[in-house]
Enzyme design. Structure first.
Site, PDB file in Angstrom:
ATOM      1  CG  LEU D 225      33.330  33.905  33.872  1.00  0.00           C
ATOM      2  CD1 LEU D 225      31.850  34.071  33.597  1.00  0.00           C
ATOM      3  CD2 LEU D 225      33.814  32.549  33.401  1.00  0.00           C
ATOM      4  CG  ASP D 226      32.679  34.076  37.397  1.00  0.00           C
ATOM      5  OD1 ASP D 226      31.488  34.380  37.207  1.00  0.00           O
ATOM      6  OD2 ASP D 226      33.138  32.959  37.196  1.00  0.00           O
ATOM      7  CG  MET D 227      37.290  38.884  36.883  1.00  0.00           C
ATOM      8  SD  MET D 227      38.168  38.846  38.478  1.00  0.00           S
ATOM      9  CE  MET D 227      39.186  40.327  38.312  1.00  0.00           C
TER      10      MET D 227
END
Lengths: 282, 282, 282, 282
Positions: D225-227
C-alpha cells in the site's frame, strides 16, 4: 574535461543526428543533450555537453569539422571547452546579501566560475572581500564620472581575464562601455517582479499597490533599465501586514536566489538569448 | 449563529478593550479576533467574529450600544450577522474552469454563500448550471447594449437578493450601473500578475516578454480595467518551453484558485478595503 | 519597550475582554493581539503584544494584577518584557550555511536577539565567528564525553546569560543536561521533511525513495531524535535528475530558511507549545 | 502522427548518435529528445519523440531496424506510435474532486487519452459521468468479493481496450488481478506526503504531528500500500489554525493536481520506471 556546444537554426530533420554523429565519430561522449523548438518562430535550439577527454582528434580538427557542418547547414553555433574555468567579476554597492550568497555558493562549489575580483562604488564591503580572500577595488562613481568609472572597471576586468559580470545589487546603470564589452554577459538582479515595478523603490511601489506576492528578477543588463532578457524569477507571498521594510527583508532572500540561479546557468553555458528572451537549459 | 464586527479608526489605546468588553457584557463569545495597524497611516483595524446565540440582549440593543461606542470613539464600523447566508451571483462568459471550481467548492461547503443564479453573455454554459441545479440567465451583451445588459443583470441580482458577484472569467468591462450598485462587492479574476500585463491576452504578453513565472490576480472590479483593490494572487513557474497555450493551461489552475480564495474571504466578511488596498484577515 | 503576554486556558467567554481591559486600565497600548482556539481540545490561546512605556503602574503592580486575574480564571500565562533583548547561543559543527545565514540576519536586524557566543565541536568555523566579531568556543565532543561536553556548554551558556540555543546543523544528539536546562528553548534543524526521513542521511533516503519534493524542518530539540515540536517546514521541488549532492545543495537553502524562521519566531516570543505541537503566532 | 522511443542501457558513447541517426535515415523528424544518466548506477536513459508522417520506410521496417540496433547494443527499448490515443479507465469511490478534475482536463484537451469508462464501488457519482457523457459501471466491492470485483473491472477494461487506469481516490487496495494486468499502468493518488503518513487518515496523522506543510503524492499502484514508484508530489503550507477538515479541503486541490500531472505524463509516454523510482521526462 568537457565542452558545451550550442546550436541555433531553422527547424528541420537531421539536426540532432548530424551533431551527435559528429561528436560520436570524434570519440566524444555525450553527457547531456537538450533541445528546444520555438514553435511560433520555427526555430530550433540544441545544447550538447560532451566529454572531450576521449576525443580521437585535436580540438582544432574538431572545430574545423564542426565549422564545416555548420556552414553546410546554416547552424549558428558556439563551442566552449571547459579547460579553463570561467572568471566572474562581482560589482556591488552597499547591500551585501547577494554578495555573501555568491561568495558562499562559490565556496560550496555550486558555481562553475572563479571570482578574481570585486568592484564597488563604495568602500564598505572590503571586509567581506577580505574574509573570502578576494581582491576588492573601490571605484567611486557619480553622475559626472560614469564613463570614466566604467572604463576603469573594464580595464580591471580585462586585466583579470573576466568572462562575465554579476551585478550583486550594484544599483548603477552601466554605460555602453561595459555593456558593449560584455554583451549578454552582465547579469543584473532587479528587486521586483519585472515587468511590473521597474525602476526605483520597487518594494514601495508593490506596497502602495497592495500586491499579495512580491518578486525578484535576474536578467542580462541592457541600456534600457531593467529590460534585458529575463533569466530567472522568484516570488514570495506577502499580505497586508507586510510594510515596505518587510518586503525588503523578504526581497533579500529572493534576490540572492535569482541572481545565483542566473550566475550558475550562465557559468555552465546553459543560456541562449533569442529575440529578447532566454532559453535556459537545465 | 455568529456576527462579524469590523472597525477602522485612528490608532490609540483602548480600542480592543472597548470592543471586547462590549461584546463580553452583552454575553457574546469571541470566536476569532484579529487586528492590523497600518503604521505608515497610523490607522487601526479590528476584526472580531463572535457567537451571538448567547447574547443576553436583543440585536437592536446591541446595535445601539455599539453605535454609541463607535460615535464616542470615532470608529467606522460594520456589523454583519450570519443569520442569513450571503447570496452570490456568478457572471461567466464561455470559459468554464472558474465556474466549475466555484460550483464544486460550493458543493463541498467551502464557500459561506449560496448561489441563486448564473448570468452569462453566452448560452454555452447552461448545461453546467443545470448539472448543479442553478438558474442560468443568458443576457447577450455587445458594444451597443452594455448598459441595458447591466440593467437587466442588476434587476436579476435585486430579485434574487444578491449580496455580491463573482466574475468567473466574464471577460466584459462592467458599467457603473453594476459597479455602483455593488461597490467593492464584485470580484473579478485577471489572468495575469497585476500590475504587469493589464488588459487583453496577458499570457501572450507574458510569453513575448519571456517571463519565468506567470500569475493570476483576483480583485474588486472597478471602472479602471484591472485596477481595483487586489484580494489574492498566485504564481506558477514556467520556462522557455511554455508557449502561450501552455500558459493558458496553467492559468486555468491559478485563476480558479485566486478567484475562489477571494470569494471565500469576501463571503466570510474578512476583507476591509483601505486606500485602494485590501486587508484580508485570515 | 513592549511586553508579550501569552495565555492558555479552557475556552469560554470573556477571556480576551478580561485581558485587554487589564492592559488598558494599566495604560498599555496593544500593538498586536492574536488568538487561537484548538477546537478538538476546547483550548484557547491568546498572544498580546503591548507597549509598556505608557504604563501608569509599575511592572510589579501590573504583574500582581495579572497574577490575580490568572488565578481567578485558571489562566496559564507568561509575560515577557522586552527591556532586555534575548541572548542566543549558536551550536554548530562543520557546515557553515545555517551559521552564516543566522549571523547575517542578525546583522540585518531581522532577529530579536543578541548572539554572545558560538559553540562548536570542531575548530573549523572560528574564522566565521571572528569575521562577525563573536566569541567562538571549541568543545570537542565524542561518544565518551557527551555529558562533560554538554556541561561545559551549559556553563558557557549560563555565564553568557543565554536564553535559547540554535543548533545550526550541530549534528549531535544533546544530553538531558542541556535539554532539561533549556526545555523548548533549543531549536534544531533537520535536513529532511519530518516525520519522513528521520535520522541520518535523509537526502540519501529521499533519493533512494525517488521523492519529487525535498524538505527541511526546524523543531524544538528533544531526547527522541528529530521528534520535538515542529516550528517551521519548507519544501523544494526536485526531479530524477537530482542526485544526493544536488539535494544537499538545495537543502542548504531550505535548512537555513526554516532555522531562521524558527529562531525569529522564538526570539519574538510568538510560539506556544501544546501537546507536542506548536502554535506560531505571526 | 508521432512516436515515442524510450531506451535504457549501460552508459557509453554513441547511444544518442546511433538512435538519432536511425531516425534521421528513416526520414523521421525529432520533435523532442531528452536524456538522463543515473550516475550512481552508470545507467543511461533516452526519450525521443519524433514525427513519423515523413518516414520513408514502413513501421515494420523501422521496427526491425530498431530491434536490430537494440540487440547489437544491449538497449532495452519501447516504441509507441500515436496512431491510437491511449484509453484510460477511471476508478473512483465517493469523493468526486479528482474525478471532476480529470474529466475537465480531458475536455480541455490537456490529457493525451480518451476515457471510455468510469468504474466505482458506489453508485453516487453516476450523475457526474452522465454530465460528461461517459459510461459508469457500479461494481460493489467488499472484503469478501475483492477478487471478483477486480475480475469484473478487468473484464470491463479489456472490453474497452483500456491502456491504463487512474485511481481518482478509489480508496481500495487492488488485488494482483488488476495490478498484474496493468503493471506500472495504474496510477494512484495518496492524500499525504509519502513516505510519511502512509495508510489511513493521513491528514489526521499530519494534524496530530503538527506539521506545517501537507502534501499529496501520485504513484504507480503496487501491492504494498502506498509504496509504488512516486510520479508527482505537491505540498501546501498550513499552520496551527488548520484542523483536519481544513487539511482535507487543501488536500482536494493538491490531490487533483498530482493525479492529473501523473496521468498527463503517463499518457504522453514520458515515464520510465527504474529501481522503484520514476524518470519523468518533461
Amino acid at each position: 574535461m568537457h565542452a558545451v556546444l550550442k546550436i541555433n537554426c531553422r527547424d528541420r530533420p537531421g539536426i540532432v543526428s548530424s551533431v551527435t554523429q559528429l561528436i560520436f565519430e570524434a570519440g566524444g561522449n555525450i553527457l547531456d543533450a537538450q533541445q528546444h523548438r520555438e514553435k511560433l518562430d520555427g526555430q530550433f535550439f540544441i545544447y550538447v555537453k560532451f566529454d572531450v577527454t576521449s576525443l580521437n582528434v585535436s580540438q582544432t580538427v574538431f572545430d574545423e569539422r564542426l565549422s564545416a557542418l555548420a556552414e553546410n547547414n546554416g547552424y549558428i553555433w558556439s563551442l566552449i571547452y571547459s579547460d579553463r574555468r570561467k572568471r566572474m567579476a562581482i560589482m556591488v554597492s552597499k547591500y551585501d546579501h547577494c554578495l555573501y550568497d555568491l561568495l558562499l555558493k562559490h565556496v560550496y562549489g555550486e558555481l562553475a566560475a572563479d571570482i578574481p575580483l570585486i568592484i564597488s562604488n563604495h568602500p564598505d564591503l572590503e571586509n567581506v572581500a577580505d574574509h573570502f580572500g578576494i581582491a576588492y577595488h573601490h571605484i567611486p562613481r557619480g553622475a559626472d564620472n560614469r564613463e570614466a568609472a566604467d572604463k576603469q572597471a573594464l580595464a580591471l576586468c580585462s586585466e583579470n581575464s573576466v568572462d562575465f559580470i554579476a551585478m550583486a545589487r550594484y544599483m548603477q546603470i552601466l554605460t555602453p562601455i561595459l555593456l558593449d564589452a560584455y554583451p549578454n554577459r552582465i547579469i543584473n538582479v532587479h528587486h521586483g517582479f519585472l515587468p511590473a515595478f521597474k525602476g526605483a523603490r520597487p518594494y514601495h511601489q508593490a506596497y502602495e499597490k497592495g500586491v499579495k506576492i512580491v518578486g525578484a528578477t535576474s536578467h542580462y543588463a541592457s541600456e534600457d533599465l531593467d529590460m534585458g532578457p529575463i533569466i530567472a524569477q522568484e516570488t514570495e507571498r506577502v499580505n497586508h501586514g507586510y510594510g515596505p521594510s518587510d518586503m525588503i527583508r523578504i526581497g533579500r532572500s529572493i534576490e540572492s536566489k535569482v541572481l545565483a540561479e542566473a550566475v550558475k546557468a550562465h557559468a555552465e553555458d546553459r543560456i541562449i538569448v533569442f529575440k529578447g528572451r532566454t532559453i535556459v537549459f537545465d
